[in-house]
Motif scaffolding. Structure first.
Motif, PDB file in Angstrom:
ATOM      1  N   UNK A   1       0.820  -1.220   0.000  1.00 42.02           N
ATOM      2  CA  UNK A   1       0.000   0.000   0.000  1.00 42.02           C
ATOM      3  C   UNK A   1       0.854   1.270   0.000  1.00 42.02           C
ATOM      4  N   UNK A   2       2.160   1.115   0.163  1.00 38.33           N
ATOM      5  CA  UNK A   2       3.098   2.233   0.130  1.00 38.33           C
ATOM      6  C   UNK A   2       2.787   3.298   1.185  1.00 38.33           C
ATOM      7  N   UNK A   3       2.360   2.855   2.366  1.00 30.80           N
ATOM      8  CA  UNK A   3       2.147   3.789   3.466  1.00 30.80           C
ATOM      9  C   UNK A   3       3.470   4.038   4.181  1.00 30.80           C
ATOM     10  N   UNK A   4       3.603   5.208   4.772  1.00 30.80           N
ATOM     11  CA  UNK A   4       4.803   5.471   5.558  1.00 30.80           C
ATOM     12  C   UNK A   4       4.677   4.774   6.912  1.00 30.80           C
ATOM     13  N   UNK A   5       5.718   4.855   7.716  1.00 28.90           N
ATOM     14  CA  UNK A   5       5.735   4.170   9.004  1.00 28.90           C
ATOM     15  C   UNK A   5       4.614   4.661   9.908  1.00 28.90           C
ATOM     16  N   UNK A   6       4.411   5.970   9.968  1.00 27.95           N
ATOM     17  CA  UNK A   6       3.363   6.520  10.833  1.00 27.95           C
ATOM     18  C   UNK A   6       1.975   6.070  10.381  1.00 27.95           C
ATOM     19  N   UNK A   7       1.725   6.073   9.085  1.00 30.29           N
ATOM     20  CA  UNK A   7       0.435   5.630   8.562  1.00 30.29           C
ATOM     21  C   UNK A   7       0.186   4.159   8.822  1.00 30.29           C
ATOM     22  N   UNK A   8       1.231   3.363   8.681  1.00 29.34           N
ATOM     23  CA  UNK A   8       1.117   1.937   8.952  1.00 29.34           C
ATOM     24  C   UNK A   8       0.840   1.694  10.428  1.00 29.34           C
TER      25      UNK A   8
ATOM     26  N   UNK B   1      -2.755   2.599  11.151  1.00 24.87           N
ATOM     27  CA  UNK B   1      -3.689   1.630  10.575  1.00 24.87           C
ATOM     28  C   UNK B   1      -3.715   0.324  11.366  1.00 24.87           C
ATOM     29  N   UNK B   2      -2.561  -0.095  11.856  1.00 23.89           N
ATOM     30  CA  UNK B   2      -2.477  -1.358  12.584  1.00 23.89           C
ATOM     31  C   UNK B   2      -2.651  -1.199  14.090  1.00 23.89           C
ATOM     32  N   UNK B   3      -2.650   0.053  14.569  1.00 24.35           N
ATOM     33  CA  UNK B   3      -2.818   0.286  15.999  1.00 24.35           C
ATOM     34  C   UNK B   3      -1.608  -0.109  16.820  1.00 24.35           C
ATOM     35  N   UNK B   4      -0.410   0.107  16.254  1.00 24.64           N
ATOM     36  CA  UNK B   4       0.835  -0.208  16.960  1.00 24.64           C
ATOM     37  C   UNK B   4       1.761   0.997  16.882  1.00 24.64           C
ATOM     38  N   UNK B   5       2.835   0.970  17.646  1.00 26.29           N
ATOM     39  CA  UNK B   5       3.790   2.073  17.672  1.00 26.29           C
ATOM     40  C   UNK B   5       4.650   2.082  16.405  1.00 26.29           C
ATOM     41  N   UNK B   6       5.085   3.277  15.962  1.00 29.59           N
ATOM     42  CA  UNK B   6       5.955   3.353  14.778  1.00 29.59           C
ATOM     43  C   UNK B   6       7.228   2.521  14.916  1.00 29.59           C
ATOM     44  N   UNK B   7       7.805   2.472  16.100  1.00 33.63           N
ATOM     45  CA  UNK B   7       8.997   1.661  16.315  1.00 33.63           C
ATOM     46  C   UNK B   7       8.727   0.173  16.121  1.00 33.63           C
ATOM     47  N   UNK B   8       7.529  -0.241  16.474  1.00 36.15           N
ATOM     48  CA  UNK B   8       7.136  -1.637  16.281  1.00 36.15           C
ATOM     49  C   UNK B   8       7.015  -1.952  14.794  1.00 36.15           C
ATOM     50  N   UNK B   9       6.476  -0.991  14.031  1.00 33.05           N
ATOM     51  CA  UNK B   9       6.385  -1.162  12.578  1.00 33.05           C
ATOM     52  C   UNK B   9       7.785  -1.350  12.004  1.00 33.05           C
ATOM     53  N   UNK B  10       8.704  -0.480  12.400  1.00 32.18           N
ATOM     54  CA  UNK B  10      10.075  -0.540  11.899  1.00 32.18           C
ATOM     55  C   UNK B  10      10.735  -1.874  12.252  1.00 32.18           C
TER      56      UNK B  10
END
Length: 168
Positions: free
Chosen positions: A121-128, A131-140
């Motif tokens: 979906x080409x979302x950035x870290x903050x958008x992801x 959307x997933x309800x998790x912290x940006x660091x967790x996404x990374x």
């Protein structure tokens, strides 16, 4: 006007949403069913969904939430032994490369979801993260682990050895 806006959105984003959900769930038929359900819900609530910062992310998140709901309803209907593979690679699946789809199926669920939102979906870290309800660091962290696992599985051994030799 409502119908035309939704129609354009559907035409432009259906395939991207399908690929993202497919990457997350690993089963073509299930992904198609989930995306169809999510787009149906988007249509009925289009006035609200159209104002969402990322309607595509809304559709994918709704599809993934629907999967959980369906699973909860059916979990008592069928009991599978541990280690039983529910869905195998589908050679006729044209939406994703079969080797990539097989590798994605081996990732933990959350890593597949992060890959779906960040890559497909080409979302950035903050958008992801939102959307997933998790912290940006967790996404990374999940993306890093997923990429390492996919690279280990999809990059050929001679190519990896050449890269290591180049680093030496």
């Amino acid at each position: 006007m409502k119908q035309l806006d939704f129609k354009e959105f559907y035409r432009a984003d259906r395939d991207a949403c399908l690929r993202a959900v497919l990457a997350s769930v690993g089963d073509r038929q299930l992904a198609e069913d989930l995306v169809a359900e999510a787009f149906t819900r988007a249509w009925t609530g289009w006035a609200k969904v159209s104002r969402h910062p990322s309607p595509r992310a809304w559709v994918v998140r709704t599809a993934l939430n629907t999967r959980v709901t369906w699973w909860r309803r059916r979990r008592r209907e069928v009991t599978l032994a541990d280690g039983h593979e529910v869905c195998g690679p589908d050679a006729t699946d044209a939406a994703l490369d079969p080797a990539l789809l097989t590798a994605l199926r081996r990732l933990p669920q959350r890593q597949r979801e992060v890959v779906a939102f960040r890559v497909f979906l080409d979302l950035d870290t903050a958008g992801t993260a939102k959307a997933l309800g998790i912290a940006p660091g967790t996404v990374t962290a999940h993306l890093s682990r997923a990429v390492a696992a996919l690279r280990g599985e999809l990059v050929s051994v001679p190519h990896q050895q050449r890269q290591q030799e180049d680093l030496s």
